[in-house]
Design a protein around this motif. Sequence first.
Motif, PDB file in Angstrom:
ATOM      1  N   ALA A 194      13.962   2.933  -8.066  1.00 62.33           N
ATOM      2  CA  ALA A 194      13.087   2.060  -7.384  1.00 62.33           C
ATOM      3  C   ALA A 194      13.598   1.213  -6.231  1.00 62.33           C
ATOM      4  O   ALA A 194      12.972   1.053  -5.359  1.00 62.33           O
ATOM      5  N   ARG A 195      14.803   0.642  -6.392  1.00 58.69           N
ATOM      6  CA  ARG A 195      15.430  -0.181  -5.273  1.00 58.69           C
ATOM      7  C   ARG A 195      15.654   1.094  -4.009  1.00 58.69           C
ATOM      8  O   ARG A 195      15.388   0.510  -2.936  1.00 58.69           O
ATOM      9  N   GLN A 196      15.774   2.036  -4.304  1.00 58.11           N
ATOM     10  CA  GLN A 196      15.992   2.796  -3.070  1.00 58.11           C
ATOM     11  C   GLN A 196      14.611   3.216  -2.347  1.00 58.11           C
ATOM     12  O   GLN A 196      14.555   3.199  -1.247  1.00 58.11           O
ATOM     13  N   ALA A 197      13.687   3.337  -3.264  1.00 58.65           N
ATOM     14  CA  ALA A 197      12.307   3.470  -2.708  1.00 58.65           C
ATOM     15  C   ALA A 197      11.923   2.416  -1.845  1.00 58.65           C
ATOM     16  O   ALA A 197      11.198   2.230  -0.756  1.00 58.65           O
ATOM     17  N   VAL A 198      12.239   1.114  -2.432  1.00 62.97           N
ATOM     18  CA  VAL A 198      11.679  -0.080  -1.716  1.00 62.97           C
ATOM     19  C   VAL A 198      12.435  -0.155  -0.416  1.00 62.97           C
ATOM     20  O   VAL A 198      12.008  -0.306   0.612  1.00 62.97           O
TER      21      VAL A 198
ATOM     22  N   ARG B 102       8.635  -3.901 -10.397  1.00 58.70           N
ATOM     23  CA  ARG B 102       7.086  -3.712 -10.651  1.00 58.70           C
ATOM     24  C   ARG B 102       6.728  -2.251 -10.460  1.00 58.70           C
ATOM     25  O   ARG B 102       5.547  -1.889 -10.655  1.00 58.70           O
ATOM     26  N   MET B 103       7.478  -1.257 -10.165  1.00 60.29           N
ATOM     27  CA  MET B 103       7.203  -0.040  -9.760  1.00 60.29           C
ATOM     28  C   MET B 103       7.580   1.036 -10.938  1.00 60.29           C
ATOM     29  O   MET B 103       8.704   0.820 -11.485  1.00 60.29           O
ATOM     30  N   THR B 104       6.782   2.119 -11.346  1.00 58.98           N
ATOM     31  CA  THR B 104       7.049   3.102 -12.201  1.00 58.98           C
ATOM     32  C   THR B 104       7.572   4.083 -11.240  1.00 58.98           C
ATOM     33  O   THR B 104       6.673   4.908 -10.569  1.00 58.98           O
TER      34      THR B 104
ATOM     35  N   GLN C 150       0.790  -0.943   0.021  1.00 60.20           N
ATOM     36  CA  GLN C 150       0.002  -0.149   0.003  1.00 60.20           C
ATOM     37  C   GLN C 150       0.938   1.190  -0.049  1.00 60.20           C
ATOM     38  O   GLN C 150       0.569   2.256  -0.690  1.00 60.20           O
ATOM     39  N   THR C 151       1.895   1.076   0.708  1.00 59.95           N
ATOM     40  CA  THR C 151       2.881   2.398   0.723  1.00 59.95           C
ATOM     41  C   THR C 151       3.602   2.675  -0.617  1.00 59.95           C
ATOM     42  O   THR C 151       3.715   3.754  -0.987  1.00 59.95           O
ATOM     43  N   THR C 152       3.711   1.539  -1.312  1.00 58.40           N
ATOM     44  CA  THR C 152       4.251   1.876  -2.816  1.00 58.40           C
ATOM     45  C   THR C 152       3.292   2.592  -3.673  1.00 58.40           C
ATOM     46  O   THR C 152       3.751   3.166  -4.469  1.00 58.40           O
TER      47      THR C 152
ATOM     48  N   VAL D  96       3.008  -1.186  -6.657  1.00 60.13           N
ATOM     49  CA  VAL D  96       2.972  -2.533  -6.925  1.00 60.13           C
ATOM     50  C   VAL D  96       1.500  -2.971  -7.200  1.00 60.13           C
ATOM     51  O   VAL D  96       0.532  -2.621  -6.423  1.00 60.13           O
ATOM     52  N   SER D  97       1.136  -3.821  -8.389  1.00 54.98           N
ATOM     53  CA  SER D  97      -0.312  -4.370  -8.450  1.00 54.98           C
ATOM     54  C   SER D  97      -0.618  -5.488  -7.426  1.00 54.98           C
ATOM     55  O   SER D  97       0.224  -5.856  -6.948  1.00 54.98           O
ATOM     56  N   PRO D  98      -1.651  -5.853  -7.521  1.00 55.24           N
ATOM     57  CA  PRO D  98      -2.346  -7.172  -6.706  1.00 55.24           C
ATOM     58  C   PRO D  98      -1.716  -8.316  -7.022  1.00 55.24           C
ATOM     59  O   PRO D  98      -1.323  -9.180  -6.250  1.00 55.24           O
ATOM     60  N   ARG D  99      -1.315  -8.374  -8.397  1.00 60.42           N
ATOM     61  CA  ARG D  99      -0.727  -9.683  -8.738  1.00 60.42           C
ATOM     62  C   ARG D  99       0.861  -9.367  -8.069  1.00 60.42           C
ATOM     63  O   ARG D  99       1.405 -10.640  -7.414  1.00 60.42           O
TER      64      ARG D  99
END
Length: 314
Positions: free
Chosen positions: A293-297, A280-282, A228-230, A240-243
């Motif tokens: 994206a890696r830093q965001a995760v 999985r993130m844009t 949800q935070t993503t 990130v999608s539900p998949r």
Amino acid sequence: MDITILQTIKDNIKKIMIGNDKTIDLLLASLLAGGHVLLEDVPGTGKTMLAKSLARSMDADFGRIQFTPDLLPSDVVGLSRLDAKTGEFIFAEGPAFCNILLADEINRATPKTQSSLLECMAEHQITVDGITHPLSDPFFVIATQNSLESLGTFPLPEAQMDRFLMQLSMEPLDTRKELALVSRYLKDEPLETISAVCTRTEIVSLQQQCREIYVHPDLLDYMVNIIQTTRNTPKIASGVSPRGTLAFVRAAQGYAMVCGREFVVPEDIKTVALPVLAHRMTMNVSFDASAAARQAVTDILNSVTVPTEDWTKH
């Protein structure tokens, strides 16, 4: 749960591979979870060798496709051809009809050819001329791509990236490990000497057992909060999608099983978060989006509170 098979597979792969212990564990976790892996790294780091050593360790059908700009979808999945003797069309299976498929340099093929893998990766089946052909289990795609070259390549679209459970890179070798690599390959070709140590049936059984790995409700809440935070972080254009949520849970189960446990712990979740979620993130940046994206995760993992509990099933 019999995990001796997993240790035997790892030991067999390590006859070929030097180092990369974590990458091997994550690769096996993806296999157990029923997903697929995208190996992205510079040339010569052992991506193809890792895929081949896993395939050699299993008594399974191995297929390899060298993706090039002139490759057609029919070169991947097969086509119907006219039998001169009978006058009827018969289906000739493509190399995708196997258990372990190495899609080498997948981003060198056109989007049309890349998309020919979408159905078989997601649904374990291939439809040609309106007829659906099921794929045998297990079916595991290991795709590779060069992270340096962009000339003459076609970046994988978001729909294709989302089909990969994990995106992995090879681990760098220190001086000691690189010397061991040279010594091992100086006179011999170890890949030619290893043999299968497990059957397809055993792998399918392990995949079924993986679904039974216990995930505590608090840990499910923790993973959903991360997802949800993503979706609510300003620098992330598309979360990130539900998949991806389901993939996150499956990957944590797979990694717990590789570690020899029948339940997931927070460390499993943190370990698989980067390889499962980042691709999985844009991002809202155009320069080095993958690093962003890696830093965001990583930032999200540091910000979401980790629950403390006895994670074993009561």
